[in-house]
Design an enzyme around this catalytic site. Structure first.
Site, mmCIF file in Angstrom:
data_model
loop_
_atom_site.group_PDB
_atom_site.id
_atom_site.type_symbol
_atom_site.label_atom_id
_atom_site.label_comp_id
_atom_site.label_asym_id
_atom_site.label_seq_id
_atom_site.Cartn_x
_atom_site.Cartn_y
_atom_site.Cartn_z
ATOM 1 N N ASP A 145 -9.390 6.047 -1.357
ATOM 2 C CA ASP A 145 -8.365 6.808 -2.077
ATOM 3 C C ASP A 145 -9.005 7.476 -3.288
ATOM 4 O O ASP A 145 -10.241 7.512 -3.424
ATOM 5 C CB ASP A 145 -7.203 5.894 -2.477
ATOM 6 C CG ASP A 145 -7.614 4.824 -3.475
ATOM 7 O OD1 ASP A 145 -8.809 4.715 -3.813
ATOM 8 O OD2 ASP A 145 -6.717 4.081 -3.943
ATOM 9 N N GLU A 195 0.822 -1.210 0.000
ATOM 10 C CA GLU A 195 0.000 0.000 0.000
ATOM 11 C C GLU A 195 0.856 1.260 0.000
ATOM 12 O O GLU A 195 0.513 2.256 -0.643
ATOM 13 C CB GLU A 195 -0.951 -0.005 1.193
ATOM 14 C CG GLU A 195 -2.077 -1.024 1.085
ATOM 15 C CD GLU A 195 -2.988 -0.778 -0.110
ATOM 16 O OE1 GLU A 195 -3.078 0.371 -0.580
ATOM 17 O OE2 GLU A 195 -3.612 -1.745 -0.588
ATOM 18 N N TYR A 239 -6.407 6.326 4.599
ATOM 19 C CA TYR A 239 -6.589 5.297 3.581
ATOM 20 C C TYR A 239 -5.733 4.065 3.880
ATOM 21 O O TYR A 239 -6.227 2.928 3.847
ATOM 22 C CB TYR A 239 -6.235 5.819 2.184
ATOM 23 C CG TYR A 239 -6.030 4.688 1.204
ATOM 24 C CD1 TYR A 239 -7.121 4.010 0.676
ATOM 25 C CD2 TYR A 239 -4.748 4.247 0.865
ATOM 26 C CE1 TYR A 239 -6.948 2.927 -0.175
ATOM 27 C CE2 TYR A 239 -4.569 3.178 0.012
ATOM 28 C CZ TYR A 239 -5.675 2.521 -0.497
ATOM 29 O OH TYR A 239 -5.497 1.448 -1.324
#
Length: 449
Positions: A141, A40, A123
Protein backbone atom coordinates in the site's frame (compact mmCIF):
# COMPACT_ATOMS: atom_id res chain seq x y z
CA UNK A 1 27.37 -3.63 1.41
CA UNK A 2 25.72 -5.18 -1.66
CA UNK A 3 22.03 -5.30 -2.49
CA UNK A 4 21.51 -8.80 -1.10
CA UNK A 5 23.05 -7.84 2.22
CA UNK A 6 21.00 -4.63 2.28
CA UNK A 7 17.82 -6.68 1.79
CA UNK A 8 18.79 -9.14 4.54
CA UNK A 9 19.61 -6.28 6.91
CA UNK A 10 16.18 -4.79 6.26
CA UNK A 11 14.22 -8.01 6.85
CA UNK A 12 16.09 -9.13 9.99
CA UNK A 13 16.15 -5.77 11.75
CA UNK A 14 12.59 -4.91 10.82
CA UNK A 15 11.24 -8.16 12.26
CA UNK A 16 13.26 -7.80 15.46
CA UNK A 17 11.91 -4.27 15.92
CA UNK A 18 8.31 -5.32 15.24
CA UNK A 19 8.28 -8.15 17.76
CA UNK A 20 9.15 -5.64 20.49
CA UNK A 21 7.20 -2.57 19.31
CA UNK A 22 4.07 -3.84 17.60
CA UNK A 23 0.77 -2.31 18.70
CA UNK A 24 -1.89 -4.37 20.40
CA UNK A 25 -4.71 -4.10 17.86
CA UNK A 26 -7.94 -6.11 18.14
CA UNK A 27 -7.61 -7.74 14.71
CA UNK A 28 -4.08 -8.90 15.54
CA UNK A 29 -5.24 -10.97 18.51
CA UNK A 30 -6.62 -13.69 16.23
CA UNK A 31 -5.56 -15.21 12.93
CA UNK A 32 -9.18 -15.12 11.86
CA UNK A 33 -9.36 -14.49 8.09
CA UNK A 34 -12.70 -12.71 8.41
CA UNK A 35 -11.36 -10.35 11.09
CA UNK A 36 -8.29 -9.62 8.97
CA UNK A 37 -10.46 -8.94 5.95
CA UNK A 38 -12.83 -6.57 7.77
CA UNK A 39 -9.96 -4.66 9.36
CA UNK A 40 -8.12 -4.21 6.07
CA UNK A 41 -11.23 -2.86 4.36
CA UNK A 42 -11.86 -0.45 7.23
CA UNK A 43 -8.25 0.71 7.28
CA UNK A 44 -8.37 1.83 3.65
CA UNK A 45 -7.93 5.64 3.80
CA UNK A 46 -8.77 5.64 7.53
CA UNK A 47 -6.53 5.96 10.60
CA UNK A 48 -6.05 3.03 12.97
CA UNK A 49 -7.29 4.95 16.03
CA UNK A 50 -10.51 5.77 14.18
CA UNK A 51 -11.05 2.19 13.03
CA UNK A 52 -10.66 0.38 16.40
CA UNK A 53 -14.11 1.21 17.89
CA UNK A 54 -15.81 0.64 14.54
CA UNK A 55 -14.11 -2.73 14.14
CA UNK A 56 -15.12 -3.85 17.63
CA UNK A 57 -18.74 -2.82 17.10
CA UNK A 58 -18.90 -4.31 13.59
CA UNK A 59 -17.50 -7.68 14.68
CA UNK A 60 -19.77 -7.63 17.73
CA UNK A 61 -22.82 -7.26 15.48
CA UNK A 62 -21.59 -9.37 12.55
CA UNK A 63 -19.20 -11.95 14.10
CA UNK A 64 -19.07 -14.24 11.06
CA UNK A 65 -19.17 -14.07 7.29
CA UNK A 66 -22.64 -15.59 7.40
CA UNK A 67 -23.93 -12.96 9.83
CA UNK A 68 -22.68 -10.19 7.56
CA UNK A 69 -24.05 -11.82 4.41
CA UNK A 70 -27.54 -12.21 5.91
CA UNK A 71 -27.79 -8.79 7.58
CA UNK A 72 -30.05 -6.06 6.13
CA UNK A 73 -27.97 -3.53 4.20
CA UNK A 74 -29.41 -0.67 6.25
CA UNK A 75 -28.03 -2.29 9.40
CA UNK A 76 -24.59 -2.77 7.84
CA UNK A 77 -24.49 0.87 6.73
CA UNK A 78 -25.60 2.02 10.19
CA UNK A 79 -22.65 0.15 11.73
CA UNK A 80 -20.36 1.81 9.17
CA UNK A 81 -21.84 5.27 9.78
CA UNK A 82 -19.08 7.84 10.27
CA UNK A 83 -16.29 5.82 8.63
CA UNK A 84 -16.98 7.27 5.18
CA UNK A 85 -16.36 5.70 1.76
CA UNK A 86 -19.57 3.72 2.18
CA UNK A 87 -19.05 1.69 -0.98
CA UNK A 88 -16.53 -0.24 1.12
CA UNK A 89 -19.33 -1.50 3.36
CA UNK A 90 -21.55 -2.46 0.44
CA UNK A 91 -18.71 -4.25 -1.31
CA UNK A 92 -17.78 -6.04 1.91
CA UNK A 93 -21.30 -7.38 2.31
CA UNK A 94 -21.52 -8.33 -1.37
CA UNK A 95 -18.22 -10.21 -1.03
CA UNK A 96 -19.48 -11.96 2.12
CA UNK A 97 -22.38 -13.25 0.05
CA UNK A 98 -19.89 -14.45 -2.58
CA UNK A 99 -17.99 -16.35 0.12
CA UNK A 100 -21.23 -17.97 1.29
CA UNK A 101 -22.35 -18.93 -2.21
CA UNK A 102 -19.02 -19.97 -3.73
CA UNK A 103 -16.91 -21.14 -0.77
CA UNK A 104 -19.37 -22.46 1.80
CA UNK A 105 -18.78 -19.55 4.16
CA UNK A 106 -15.02 -20.17 4.45
CA UNK A 107 -12.54 -17.55 3.27
CA UNK A 108 -10.71 -18.98 0.21
CA UNK A 109 -6.94 -19.41 0.49
CA UNK A 110 -5.89 -19.06 -3.14
CA UNK A 111 -4.99 -15.69 -4.59
CA UNK A 112 -7.30 -15.88 -7.59
CA UNK A 113 -10.39 -16.56 -5.48
CA UNK A 114 -9.57 -13.89 -2.90
CA UNK A 115 -8.85 -11.34 -5.60
CA UNK A 116 -12.22 -12.16 -7.22
CA UNK A 117 -14.13 -10.97 -4.14
CA UNK A 118 -15.89 -7.65 -4.64
CA UNK A 119 -13.89 -4.73 -3.29
CA UNK A 120 -10.67 -6.75 -2.84
CA UNK A 121 -7.67 -5.38 -4.73
CA UNK A 122 -4.04 -6.55 -4.92
CA UNK A 123 -3.08 -5.06 -1.55
CA UNK A 124 -6.06 -6.43 0.37
CA UNK A 125 -5.66 -9.86 -1.21
CA UNK A 126 -1.99 -9.91 -0.22
CA UNK A 127 -2.81 -8.77 3.31
CA UNK A 128 -5.45 -11.48 3.81
CA UNK A 129 -3.29 -14.28 2.41
CA UNK A 130 -0.18 -13.27 4.33
CA UNK A 131 -1.69 -12.23 7.67
CA UNK A 132 -4.48 -14.80 7.93
CA UNK A 133 -2.77 -17.74 6.21
CA UNK A 134 0.94 -16.82 6.48
CA UNK A 135 1.39 -17.15 2.73
CA UNK A 136 4.43 -15.34 1.24
CA UNK A 137 2.37 -12.77 -0.65
CA UNK A 138 3.35 -9.07 -0.78
CA UNK A 139 0.88 -6.50 0.57
CA UNK A 140 1.88 -3.18 -0.94
CA UNK A 141 0.00 0.00 0.00
CA UNK A 142 1.07 3.64 0.23
CA UNK A 143 2.93 3.12 3.51
CA UNK A 144 4.91 0.22 2.09
CA UNK A 145 5.80 2.05 -1.12
CA UNK A 146 7.04 5.01 0.91
CA UNK A 147 9.29 2.81 3.05
CA UNK A 148 10.71 0.90 0.09
CA UNK A 149 11.20 4.06 -1.97
CA UNK A 150 13.30 5.59 0.79
CA UNK A 151 15.23 2.53 1.87
CA UNK A 152 16.19 1.47 -1.65
CA UNK A 153 16.30 5.01 -3.14
CA UNK A 154 13.69 4.32 -5.81
CA UNK A 155 12.93 7.40 -7.93
CA UNK A 156 9.99 5.95 -9.85
CA UNK A 157 6.57 7.60 -9.55
CA UNK A 158 4.54 5.45 -7.15
CA UNK A 159 1.31 6.49 -8.90
CA UNK A 160 2.33 4.43 -11.94
CA UNK A 161 1.23 0.84 -12.29
CA UNK A 162 4.71 -0.21 -13.35
CA UNK A 163 6.14 1.14 -10.08
CA UNK A 164 3.58 -0.79 -8.05
CA UNK A 165 4.60 -3.94 -9.92
CA UNK A 166 8.25 -3.26 -9.10
CA UNK A 167 7.39 -2.68 -5.43
CA UNK A 168 5.35 -5.88 -5.19
CA UNK A 169 8.21 -7.91 -6.64
CA UNK A 170 10.70 -6.29 -4.25
CA UNK A 171 8.44 -6.73 -1.22
CA UNK A 172 7.95 -10.40 -2.09
CA UNK A 173 11.73 -10.93 -2.16
CA UNK A 174 12.09 -9.43 1.32
CA UNK A 175 9.69 -11.82 3.10
CA UNK A 176 11.67 -14.27 5.26
CA UNK A 177 10.62 -17.90 4.91
CA UNK A 178 7.72 -18.76 7.18
CA UNK A 179 7.38 -15.17 8.50
CA UNK A 180 5.01 -13.57 5.99
CA UNK A 181 2.37 -12.75 8.64
CA UNK A 182 4.77 -10.87 10.92
CA UNK A 183 6.88 -9.33 8.17
CA UNK A 184 4.03 -7.69 6.24
CA UNK A 185 2.56 -6.29 9.42
CA UNK A 186 6.00 -5.06 10.45
CA UNK A 187 6.41 -3.26 7.13
CA UNK A 188 3.01 -1.60 7.54
CA UNK A 189 3.83 -0.68 11.13
CA UNK A 190 7.12 0.95 10.18
CA UNK A 191 5.38 3.13 7.60
CA UNK A 192 2.64 4.10 10.03
CA UNK A 193 4.77 4.88 13.08
CA UNK A 194 8.33 5.69 11.99
CA UNK A 195 8.76 6.26 8.24
CA UNK A 196 5.92 8.78 8.14
CA UNK A 197 5.13 11.00 5.12
CA UNK A 198 6.28 14.46 6.23
CA UNK A 199 8.52 13.95 9.25
CA UNK A 200 10.16 10.50 9.26
CA UNK A 201 11.70 9.52 12.61
CA UNK A 202 14.98 8.36 11.15
CA UNK A 203 16.89 8.28 14.45
CA UNK A 204 14.56 5.61 15.86
CA UNK A 205 14.24 3.60 12.65
CA UNK A 206 15.49 0.01 12.96
CA UNK A 207 16.88 0.02 9.39
CA UNK A 208 18.33 3.54 9.26
CA UNK A 209 21.95 2.38 8.95
CA UNK A 210 21.40 0.98 5.46
CA UNK A 211 18.64 3.34 4.29
CA UNK A 212 19.88 4.66 0.93
CA UNK A 213 17.39 7.54 0.95
CA UNK A 214 18.57 8.79 4.34
CA UNK A 215 22.24 8.43 3.38
CA UNK A 216 21.59 10.46 0.22
CA UNK A 217 19.60 13.10 2.15
CA UNK A 218 16.46 12.23 0.18
CA UNK A 219 14.19 11.02 2.97
CA UNK A 220 11.97 14.11 2.68
CA UNK A 221 11.71 14.08 -1.12
CA UNK A 222 10.82 10.40 -1.50
CA UNK A 223 8.62 8.80 -2.63
CA UNK A 224 8.09 10.48 -5.99
CA UNK A 225 4.36 10.92 -6.39
CA UNK A 226 2.33 12.73 -9.04
CA UNK A 227 -0.08 15.16 -7.42
CA UNK A 228 -3.68 14.06 -7.59
CA UNK A 229 -6.27 16.31 -9.19
CA UNK A 230 -7.80 18.56 -6.50
CA UNK A 231 -11.41 17.84 -5.55
CA UNK A 232 -14.12 19.83 -7.27
CA UNK A 233 -15.72 22.49 -5.03
CA UNK A 234 -19.50 22.72 -4.81
CA UNK A 235 -21.69 25.15 -2.89
CA UNK A 236 -24.86 23.47 -1.63
CA UNK A 237 -27.93 24.75 0.17
CA UNK A 238 -29.30 22.47 2.88
CA UNK A 239 -32.78 22.54 4.43
CA UNK A 240 -33.54 21.54 8.00
CA UNK A 241 -37.33 21.46 7.61
CA UNK A 242 -39.01 21.64 11.01
CA UNK A 243 -42.36 19.88 11.03
CA UNK A 244 -45.66 21.31 12.32
CA UNK A 245 -48.91 19.68 13.31
CA UNK A 246 -48.65 15.92 12.86
CA UNK A 247 -44.92 16.33 12.17
CA UNK A 248 -44.13 18.50 15.19
CA UNK A 249 -40.75 17.55 16.69
CA UNK A 250 -39.64 15.92 13.43
CA UNK A 251 -37.48 16.91 10.47
CA UNK A 252 -37.73 16.02 6.79
CA UNK A 253 -35.08 13.70 5.36
CA UNK A 254 -34.66 11.90 2.06
CA UNK A 255 -32.94 8.76 0.84
CA UNK A 256 -30.34 8.99 -1.91
CA UNK A 257 -30.65 6.97 -5.14
CA UNK A 258 -29.81 3.25 -5.20
CA UNK A 259 -26.58 3.85 -7.13
CA UNK A 260 -23.84 6.45 -7.14
CA UNK A 261 -22.41 8.64 -4.39
CA UNK A 262 -23.61 7.68 -0.88
CA UNK A 263 -26.12 5.27 -2.42
CA UNK A 264 -29.29 4.59 -0.38
CA UNK A 265 -28.12 6.66 2.58
CA UNK A 266 -30.37 9.23 4.25
CA UNK A 267 -29.69 12.97 4.19
CA UNK A 268 -31.20 16.40 4.66
CA UNK A 269 -32.69 17.83 1.44
CA UNK A 270 -30.17 19.99 -0.38
CA UNK A 271 -29.60 21.60 -3.77
CA UNK A 272 -26.56 22.76 -5.74
CA UNK A 273 -26.34 26.55 -5.50
CA UNK A 274 -24.07 27.17 -8.48
CA UNK A 275 -21.09 25.54 -10.17
CA UNK A 276 -17.69 26.97 -9.27
CA UNK A 277 -14.88 27.88 -11.61
CA UNK A 278 -12.49 24.98 -12.16
CA UNK A 279 -9.71 26.51 -10.10
CA UNK A 280 -11.71 28.38 -7.48
CA UNK A 281 -13.74 27.50 -4.42
CA UNK A 282 -17.49 27.89 -4.73
CA UNK A 283 -18.48 31.12 -3.02
CA UNK A 284 -21.47 31.38 -0.67
CA UNK A 285 -24.76 32.58 -2.09
CA UNK A 286 -26.44 35.57 -0.42
CA UNK A 287 -29.18 34.48 2.00
CA UNK A 288 -32.18 35.95 0.17
CA UNK A 289 -31.65 34.23 -3.21
CA UNK A 290 -30.34 31.15 -1.42
CA UNK A 291 -33.58 30.81 0.55
CA UNK A 292 -35.61 31.42 -2.59
CA UNK A 293 -33.74 28.68 -4.41
CA UNK A 294 -34.09 26.29 -1.47
CA UNK A 295 -37.83 26.93 -1.10
CA UNK A 296 -38.26 26.39 -4.83
CA UNK A 297 -36.38 23.11 -4.81
CA UNK A 298 -38.52 21.83 -1.91
CA UNK A 299 -41.68 22.87 -3.69
CA UNK A 300 -40.55 20.99 -6.80
CA UNK A 301 -40.53 17.88 -4.62
CA UNK A 302 -44.01 18.62 -3.26
CA UNK A 303 -43.09 20.17 0.10
CA UNK A 304 -44.06 23.69 1.14
CA UNK A 305 -41.49 25.10 3.56
CA UNK A 306 -40.49 28.62 4.55
CA UNK A 307 -36.73 29.18 5.09
CA UNK A 308 -36.39 31.20 8.30
CA UNK A 309 -32.69 31.97 8.23
CA UNK A 310 -29.15 30.66 8.10
CA UNK A 311 -28.51 28.07 10.81
CA UNK A 312 -24.86 27.19 10.20
CA UNK A 313 -22.12 26.52 7.66
CA UNK A 314 -20.53 23.10 7.22
CA UNK A 315 -18.16 21.26 4.91
CA UNK A 316 -17.94 17.67 3.72
CA UNK A 317 -14.88 16.42 1.82
CA UNK A 318 -15.03 13.52 -0.60
CA UNK A 319 -12.06 12.24 -2.58
CA UNK A 320 -13.24 14.13 -5.70
CA UNK A 321 -15.71 16.75 -4.39
CA UNK A 322 -15.81 19.25 -1.53
CA UNK A 323 -19.30 20.29 -0.43
CA UNK A 324 -19.49 23.72 1.18
CA UNK A 325 -22.88 23.74 2.87
CA UNK A 326 -25.12 26.68 3.74
CA UNK A 327 -27.65 25.20 6.16
CA UNK A 328 -31.02 26.92 6.56
CA UNK A 329 -33.65 26.25 9.18
CA UNK A 330 -37.05 25.98 7.50
CA UNK A 331 -40.61 25.55 8.73
CA UNK A 332 -43.19 23.27 7.14
CA UNK A 333 -46.13 25.23 5.67
CA UNK A 334 -49.66 24.44 4.57
CA UNK A 335 -49.51 24.24 0.78
CA UNK A 336 -52.95 25.61 -0.07
CA UNK A 337 -52.99 28.59 2.30
CA UNK A 338 -49.39 29.73 2.72
CA UNK A 339 -47.53 28.70 -0.42
CA UNK A 340 -48.45 31.79 -2.54
CA UNK A 341 -47.14 34.09 0.22
CA UNK A 342 -43.84 32.17 0.38
CA UNK A 343 -43.57 32.37 -3.41
CA UNK A 344 -44.13 36.12 -3.47
CA UNK A 345 -41.61 36.67 -0.67
CA UNK A 346 -39.04 34.48 -2.40
CA UNK A 347 -39.42 36.32 -5.70
CA UNK A 348 -39.21 39.74 -4.03
CA UNK A 349 -36.09 38.70 -2.13
CA UNK A 350 -34.47 37.54 -5.32
CA UNK A 351 -35.34 40.71 -7.24
CA UNK A 352 -33.93 42.93 -4.50
CA UNK A 353 -30.71 40.97 -4.22
CA UNK A 354 -30.22 40.57 -7.99
CA UNK A 355 -30.23 44.35 -8.41
CA UNK A 356 -27.05 44.56 -6.31
CA UNK A 357 -25.20 41.55 -7.72
CA UNK A 358 -21.60 41.86 -8.95
CA UNK A 359 -20.32 40.87 -12.38
CA UNK A 360 -18.17 37.87 -11.45
CA UNK A 361 -18.84 34.65 -13.35
CA UNK A 362 -19.51 32.62 -10.21
CA UNK A 363 -21.95 35.22 -8.87
CA UNK A 364 -23.73 35.46 -12.22
CA UNK A 365 -24.11 31.70 -12.34
CA UNK A 366 -25.45 31.63 -8.80
CA UNK A 367 -28.03 34.34 -9.44
CA UNK A 368 -29.05 32.81 -12.76
CA UNK A 369 -29.65 29.50 -10.98
CA UNK A 370 -31.63 31.22 -8.24
CA UNK A 371 -33.61 33.20 -10.80
CA UNK A 372 -34.64 30.10 -12.73
CA UNK A 373 -35.73 28.20 -9.64
CA UNK A 374 -37.44 31.21 -8.08
CA UNK A 375 -39.32 32.01 -11.30
CA UNK A 376 -40.56 28.44 -11.63
CA UNK A 377 -41.48 28.29 -7.93
CA UNK A 378 -43.35 31.61 -7.89
CA UNK A 379 -45.22 31.01 -11.15
CA UNK A 380 -46.36 27.52 -10.21
CA UNK A 381 -47.37 28.55 -6.70
CA UNK A 382 -49.41 31.52 -7.89
CA UNK A 383 -51.10 29.43 -10.59
CA UNK A 384 -52.14 26.94 -7.95
CA UNK A 385 -53.41 29.69 -5.68
CA UNK A 386 -55.59 31.15 -8.45
CA UNK A 387 -56.85 27.84 -9.83
CA UNK A 388 -57.66 25.19 -7.22
CA UNK A 389 -58.15 22.59 -9.94
CA UNK A 390 -54.39 22.59 -10.49
CA UNK A 391 -53.70 21.43 -6.93
CA UNK A 392 -52.39 17.93 -6.63
CA UNK A 393 -52.55 15.80 -3.54
CA UNK A 394 -49.56 16.44 -1.32
CA UNK A 395 -47.13 13.52 -0.94
CA UNK A 396 -46.82 14.34 2.75
CA UNK A 397 -47.99 11.77 5.29
CA UNK A 398 -51.39 12.11 6.92
CA UNK A 399 -51.88 12.50 10.65
CA UNK A 400 -52.31 8.79 11.24
CA UNK A 401 -49.10 7.74 9.54
CA UNK A 402 -46.28 10.21 10.04
CA UNK A 403 -43.62 7.54 9.33
CA UNK A 404 -44.94 6.85 5.83
CA UNK A 405 -42.32 6.84 3.09
CA UNK A 406 -42.99 9.71 0.69
CA UNK A 407 -42.05 9.93 -2.98
CA UNK A 408 -40.86 13.31 -4.19
CA UNK A 409 -42.62 14.71 -7.24
CA UNK A 410 -39.51 15.96 -9.00
CA UNK A 411 -36.58 13.58 -8.65
CA UNK A 412 -38.55 10.59 -7.34
CA UNK A 413 -36.44 10.23 -4.21
CA UNK A 414 -37.89 8.77 -1.03
CA UNK A 415 -38.67 11.23 1.78
CA UNK A 416 -39.89 10.80 5.35
CA UNK A 417 -40.33 12.69 8.59
CA UNK A 418 -38.14 11.51 11.48
CA UNK A 419 -37.71 12.18 15.17
CA UNK A 420 -34.74 11.54 17.49
CA UNK A 421 -35.92 7.97 18.08
CA UNK A 422 -35.32 7.15 14.40
CA UNK A 423 -31.64 8.10 14.39
CA UNK A 424 -30.40 4.70 15.57
CA UNK A 425 -32.19 2.90 12.73
CA UNK A 426 -31.16 4.90 9.67
CA UNK A 427 -27.71 5.43 8.15
CA UNK A 428 -26.62 9.00 7.44
CA UNK A 429 -23.38 10.40 6.00
CA UNK A 430 -21.41 11.86 8.88
CA UNK A 431 -22.03 15.50 7.97
CA UNK A 432 -25.83 15.08 7.95
CA UNK A 433 -25.71 12.94 11.08
CA UNK A 434 -23.97 15.79 12.92
CA UNK A 435 -26.36 18.43 11.60
CA UNK A 436 -29.48 16.46 12.58
CA UNK A 437 -28.15 15.56 16.03
CA UNK A 438 -27.30 19.22 16.59
CA UNK A 439 -30.80 20.23 15.52
CA UNK A 440 -32.48 17.84 17.96
CA UNK A 441 -30.13 19.17 20.66
CA UNK A 442 -31.47 22.68 20.02
CA UNK A 443 -28.32 24.09 18.44
CA UNK A 444 -29.94 26.08 15.63
CA UNK A 445 -31.92 28.99 17.01
CA UNK A 446 -32.65 31.39 14.16
CA UNK A 447 -33.65 34.94 15.07
CA UNK A 448 -37.02 35.65 13.52
CA UNK A 449 -38.53 39.08 12.95
Amino acid sequence: MGLMEQKRHFSVNLLDWYMVNRRDLPWRRHNNPYFTWVSEIMLQQTRVDTVIPYFNRFIGNFPTVQALAEAPEEEVLKNWEGLGYYSRARNLQAAARQVMELHGGEMPQDKQSVFALKGVGPYTAGAILSIAFNQPQPAVDGNVMRVLSRYFLIDEDIMKGSTRGLMEELAGELIPEGRARDFNQALMELGALVCTPKAPHCLTCPVMEQCSGRIAGRELTLPVKTKAKPPRPEQRLVAIVEGRGAHRGQVLVRQRPATGLLARMWELPHVLAAPAAADKAAGPLADEPAMALLAGSLWAEGFAARPEGLATHAEHVFSHIVWSLQVYKCTEQDQSNELPLIAAEARAAYDAQAAAKDNSSSASAAFESAANHSEQFSTKALQIANDPSLRTESPQADNASTQLMLTGKGDGLTYRWIGPEDMDKMAFPNIFLKLIISYFAGAYDVNRE
